[in-house]
Write a protein that holds these residues in place. Structure first.
Motif, short mmCIF file in Angstrom:
data_model
loop_
_atom_site.label_atom_id
_atom_site.label_comp_id
_atom_site.label_asym_id
_atom_site.label_seq_id
_atom_site.Cartn_x
_atom_site.Cartn_y
_atom_site.Cartn_z
N ASP A 153 0.83 -1.20 0.00
CA ASP A 153 0.00 0.00 0.00
C ASP A 153 0.86 1.26 0.00
O ASP A 153 0.50 2.28 -0.60
N ILE A 154 2.04 1.19 0.65
CA ILE A 154 2.93 2.35 0.67
C ILE A 154 3.70 2.46 -0.64
O ILE A 154 3.88 3.58 -1.17
N ILE A 155 4.14 1.36 -1.20
CA ILE A 155 4.78 1.40 -2.53
C ILE A 155 3.80 1.99 -3.54
O ILE A 155 4.16 2.80 -4.39
N PHE A 200 6.50 11.77 2.17
CA PHE A 200 5.23 11.05 2.03
C PHE A 200 4.81 10.58 3.41
O PHE A 200 5.59 9.94 4.12
N ILE A 201 3.56 10.89 3.81
CA ILE A 201 3.06 10.54 5.13
C ILE A 201 1.73 9.82 5.00
O ILE A 201 0.80 10.33 4.37
N ASP A 202 1.64 8.64 5.61
CA ASP A 202 0.37 7.91 5.68
C ASP A 202 0.19 7.47 7.13
O ASP A 202 0.90 6.58 7.61
N ILE A 203 -0.73 8.12 7.82
CA ILE A 203 -0.93 7.84 9.24
C ILE A 203 -2.31 7.23 9.45
O ILE A 203 -3.34 7.83 9.13
N GLY A 204 -2.34 6.02 9.96
CA GLY A 204 -3.58 5.37 10.35
C GLY A 204 -3.30 4.63 11.64
O GLY A 204 -2.74 5.18 12.58
N THR A 205 -3.68 3.37 11.71
CA THR A 205 -3.31 2.56 12.87
C THR A 205 -1.80 2.47 12.97
O THR A 205 -1.22 2.49 14.05
N ASN A 206 -1.13 2.39 11.81
CA ASN A 206 0.32 2.52 11.75
C ASN A 206 0.66 3.84 11.06
O ASN A 206 -0.14 4.38 10.30
N VAL A 249 5.09 17.92 0.72
CA VAL A 249 4.59 16.91 1.65
C VAL A 249 3.35 16.28 1.03
O VAL A 249 2.37 16.98 0.72
N PHE A 250 3.41 14.98 0.81
CA PHE A 250 2.29 14.24 0.24
C PHE A 250 1.57 13.51 1.37
O PHE A 250 2.17 12.67 2.06
N ILE A 251 0.29 13.83 1.56
CA ILE A 251 -0.48 13.26 2.67
C ILE A 251 -1.42 12.21 2.12
O ILE A 251 -2.24 12.47 1.23
N ALA A 252 -1.31 11.01 2.65
CA ALA A 252 -2.18 9.90 2.23
C ALA A 252 -3.04 9.46 3.39
O ALA A 252 -2.77 9.73 4.55
N VAL A 266 -2.64 16.72 -0.99
CA VAL A 266 -3.50 15.71 -0.38
C VAL A 266 -3.79 14.62 -1.42
O VAL A 266 -4.42 14.88 -2.44
N LEU A 267 -3.31 13.41 -1.15
CA LEU A 267 -3.47 12.31 -2.10
C LEU A 267 -4.74 11.50 -1.86
O LEU A 267 -5.22 10.81 -2.76
N GLY A 268 -5.28 11.54 -0.65
CA GLY A 268 -6.43 10.68 -0.34
C GLY A 268 -5.98 9.22 -0.28
O GLY A 268 -4.93 8.90 0.27
N ASN A 269 -6.77 8.33 -0.87
CA ASN A 269 -6.45 6.91 -0.84
C ASN A 269 -5.38 6.60 -1.89
O ASN A 269 -5.67 6.17 -3.00
N SER A 270 -4.13 6.83 -1.52
CA SER A 270 -3.03 6.66 -2.47
C SER A 270 -2.77 5.19 -2.77
O SER A 270 -2.21 4.86 -3.83
N SER A 271 -3.18 4.30 -1.87
CA SER A 271 -3.05 2.87 -2.14
C SER A 271 -3.85 2.49 -3.38
O SER A 271 -3.36 1.78 -4.27
#
Length: 514
Positions: free
Chosen positions: A232-234, A251-257, A411-414, A442-447
């Motif tokens: 999902d991060i790749i 690149f930042i993706d913050i959720g449970t992890n 800064v890319f926010i996912a 803001v990328l949203g659902n980048s996965s």
């Protein structure tokens, strides 16, 4: 369009006097000028062997790119080139999202989401891992539950588009390392056991039949780079094209992890760690994921708190973006101090409870179920833990690269929550570096975005491999001072206000700082 799956219509000469070329070889000769190298499996050819003669050698062939060659996956009578479809999937631990895509035009025909049936085996991923540990039969159950979720979504898409599952010739799946293991029925336990090494990073191209999926082609899963840095991060990095940036970007993706990648065209440094469910609304009793009735924005004007909800529905709870706004507004208005502690003298909305003070941010007459909504001191503490972890991870990446926050160009926010995020509020509480708004994307659902991008352009396949291969992965858990630095980052926005000059100025203008 360089789609992973392509269709070509052939009108081939029929066998005759002096032309005794066999049907299979005749077909391959008609294809190899455009698609080479080319392969066709015994199973596929046996299934479609009779089509050429029945159709008078007027047939449409479906070719899927399989990394090193083209794979013939279907032969149809007549010209069906107008019907060329693929699937992009975001395989989340809670929610699975699937898109039906026209591979001729790139148009998203429909998008559906469902809860992952794996939830039946535990809300947390770790519960599912322990359920499968040493039990191949349980691992098979988890895999089957994932496949059932996919099949449910295929039925949902068929109901909207009229496209049968077997009409899809390619599916690209983005998920974290554990979810990909469970989807393929491969033991994920090594991910959680020293030295935390996955069973695989790359899956290759898998016939859908082998996974009991009813689509008529191949399945490819985005590769992982480490135990906590998954496909999902790749996929997200592909969506952001971090490898094409001329200057250092984040690149930042913050959720449970929390997953972070810092880099540009010359380097990629990544790290990941537990962040908690704060940004999904999971820290509060009245927290919820973004959806109708979720409070997504909060403001305090002249001492009066007001909220907006998604779809303007009556409030049911508060989602991640609403929590960010709420904390920012309380800080700027003196309702909480820099440590997140309530100031009950600031407003009548802060009320005593059995567990201390809490903010009543919606009265019962306003809400969907008639019960007031509260945000308590424990909720704030849990959010600060999440924020501190994310902030410290970014600091470590910058330090490893010899950079400061001011050196970040973009800064890319996912993540799902960022669709509603107020960037200024997020900076006010120290979630993101204090940079101008123009540097944020803001990328949203980048996965899902990355999976779709690859599906529509097979020439990006080597780029995906390069992203996975070139990442230098940092083990945050091995840092001896990580917890100490996290403590410093638990304050709003940070103990070191020099890192947040615009926030310091706002606090001065509000009289919070002198």
């Amino acid at each position: 369009m360089n789609a992973f799956s392509q269709k070509i219509y052939l009108e081939l000469p029929a066998p005759g006097q002096g032309d005794i070329t066999a049907d299979r070889e005749r077909l391959l000769q008609g294809l190899e000028a455009t698609f080479s190298p080319l392969a066709v499996s015994y199973k596929t050819y046996k299934k479609y062997a009779a089509v050429c003669r029945k159709a008078g050698f007027r047939v449409t062939c479906t070719l899927v790119y399989a990394g090193t060659h083209w794979e013939l996956t279907r032969i149809e009578a007549g010209d069906t080139t107008a019907q060329n479809y693929g699937l992009a999937v975001d395989l989340g631990s809670t929610t699975v999202i699937m898109q039906s895509i026209d591979l001729n035009t790139g148009q998203v025909l429909a998008e559906k989401s469902r809860f992952n049936r794996q939830i039946d085996y535990g809300d947390e991923i770790l519960s599912r891992i322990f359920y499968t540990k040493g039990r191949p039969d349980h691992l098979d159950e988890l895999q089957a539950s994932t496949v059932r979720t996919f099949c449910d979504l295929l039925d949902d898409l068929a109901a909207q588009t009229g496209i049968a599952p077997e009409a899809y010739s390619m599916m690209i799946v983005s998920g974290n390392t554990t979810m990909t293991h469970l989807f393929l029925g491969i033991d994920p336990w090594p991910i959680f056991e020293v030295p935390f090494t996955p069973m695989f990073n790359h899956t290759g191209f898998i016939p859908a039949d082998d996974l009991s999926l009813p689509i008529g082609g191949l399945v490819y899963c985005m590769p992982s780079a480490a135990n906590y840095l998954g496909g999902d991060i790749i996929s997200g990095l592909l969506a952001a094209r971090l490898d094409k940036q001329k200057k250092p970007s984040l690149f930042i993706d913050i959720g449970t992890n929390g997953e972070m990648v810092l880099g540009d065209e010359n380097f990629l440094i990544a790290g990941a760690g537990a962040a908690g469910p704060a940004l999904e609304g999971g820290i509060s009793k009245s927290g919820m994921k973004a959806g109708p009735g979720a409070i997504d924005h909060v403001s305090i004007t002249d001492g009066v708190l007001s909220c907006t909800t998604i779809d303007n529905a009556r409030p049911k709870g508060i989602c991640g973006s609403g929590i960010v706004d709420l904390l920012s507004e309380m800080l700027l208005n003196g309702w909480i101090d820099f440590s997140g502690k309530f100031n009950p003298d600031a407003t009548d909305c802060i009320v005593p409870t059995e567990d201390g003070y809490a903010l009543r941010y919606a009265d019962g007459e306003e809400t969907a179920d008639g019960a007031p909504l509260f945000f308590n001191q424990t909720d704030i503490t849990q959010y600060l833990d999440t924020k501190a972890a994310a902030n410290t991870m970014v600091a470590y990446l910058l330090e490893a690269a010899g950079l400061g926050p001011e050196d970040i160009d973009q800064v890319f926010i996912a993540g799902a929550f960022c669709a509603h995020i107020n960037l200024e509020a997020a900076i006010n509480i120290g979630l993101y570096p204090d940079l101008p708004a123009g540097r944020f994307t803001v990328l949203g659902n980048s996965s899902l975005t990355g999976a779709r991008a690859l599906l529509l352009d097979y020439t990006l396949f080597d780029t995906v491999g390069a992203l996975q291969h070139n990442i230098q992965y940092l083990e945050f858990g091995a840092a001896s001072d990580f917890l100490t630095r996290m403590f410093a980052a638990r304050f709003l926005p940070h103990t070191d206000l020099s890192l947040y000059p615009t926030v310091r100025q706002r606090l001065k203008e509000r009289g919070i700082l002198r």
